[in-house]
Enzyme design. Sequence first.
Site, short mmCIF file in Angstrom:
data_model
loop_
_atom_site.label_atom_id
_atom_site.label_comp_id
_atom_site.label_asym_id
_atom_site.label_seq_id
_atom_site.Cartn_x
_atom_site.Cartn_y
_atom_site.Cartn_z
N PHE A 88 1.87 -67.70 -17.89
CA PHE A 88 2.88 -66.88 -17.24
C PHE A 88 3.78 -67.75 -16.39
O PHE A 88 3.31 -68.65 -15.68
CB PHE A 88 2.21 -65.83 -16.33
CG PHE A 88 3.17 -64.99 -15.56
CD1 PHE A 88 3.79 -63.89 -16.13
CD2 PHE A 88 3.48 -65.31 -14.24
CE1 PHE A 88 4.69 -63.11 -15.40
CE2 PHE A 88 4.39 -64.54 -13.51
CZ PHE A 88 4.98 -63.44 -14.09
N VAL A 89 5.09 -67.47 -16.45
CA VAL A 89 6.06 -68.10 -15.56
C VAL A 89 6.84 -66.98 -14.87
O VAL A 89 7.35 -66.06 -15.53
CB VAL A 89 7.02 -69.04 -16.33
CG1 VAL A 89 8.08 -69.61 -15.40
CG2 VAL A 89 6.24 -70.16 -17.01
N GLY A 99 6.20 -73.48 -18.18
CA GLY A 99 5.15 -73.16 -19.14
C GLY A 99 4.75 -74.39 -19.96
O GLY A 99 3.57 -74.66 -20.16
N ASN A 126 5.69 -60.23 -29.26
CA ASN A 126 6.24 -61.14 -28.25
C ASN A 126 6.94 -62.32 -28.94
O ASN A 126 6.45 -63.44 -28.96
CB ASN A 126 5.13 -61.62 -27.31
CG ASN A 126 5.67 -62.26 -26.05
OD1 ASN A 126 6.84 -62.61 -25.96
ND2 ASN A 126 4.81 -62.40 -25.07
N TYR A 133 6.22 -71.35 -28.28
CA TYR A 133 5.10 -72.16 -28.77
C TYR A 133 5.51 -73.00 -29.98
O TYR A 133 5.11 -74.16 -30.10
CB TYR A 133 3.89 -71.29 -29.08
CG TYR A 133 3.30 -70.65 -27.84
CD1 TYR A 133 2.85 -71.45 -26.79
CD2 TYR A 133 3.23 -69.28 -27.70
CE1 TYR A 133 2.34 -70.87 -25.63
CE2 TYR A 133 2.72 -68.70 -26.55
CZ TYR A 133 2.27 -69.50 -25.52
OH TYR A 133 1.77 -68.95 -24.38
#
Length: 166
Positions: A88-89, A99, A126, A133
């Site tokens: 989480f950021v 992140g 998401n 990623y």
Amino acid sequence: MTGLIIRPARLDDADDIHAALVGIAETVGELHKMTSTPDDIRRDGFGPHAHFHTLIAEIDSSFAGMCLYFPIYSTWRGQPGAYVQDLFVAKDFRGLRIGERLLRHLARAVRDQGGGYIELQVDAGNVSAQRFYQRIGMKRDADHVYQFMGDSLTAFAGKEDDEETA
């Protein structure tokens, strides 16, 4: 980046960790499924028998993000690694590569402890996390995840071993 510190979480970070988890649940539209409390985080994330570990990112003493993970082991690889449960950021700090820096910090720790991999899952909806990623070089595999949770875990655990389960 000046002012960025990444450090292991302390007990007094439990409220920030839980608030971050609430933020993740809101982002993916699953807040109604969340039942954990800050007390759960305090109980399970600290002490000699912690069930998870958390890295905290701070900028100028303000909570900027976190990476909650736990050790795992691959019998096929014959190596330890880390499973990232939550990354989480905080909104005010997005776009600053926090992140990525949290994951790099974890990757170095895993490597330095003889580990060889980091794994995580991303909610299907998401898309921004999936792109993140991929951008930092993580690869997605084709494994499907099966779970026992809540009542189904309790029911399965309560069955006699001679009952048919397959």
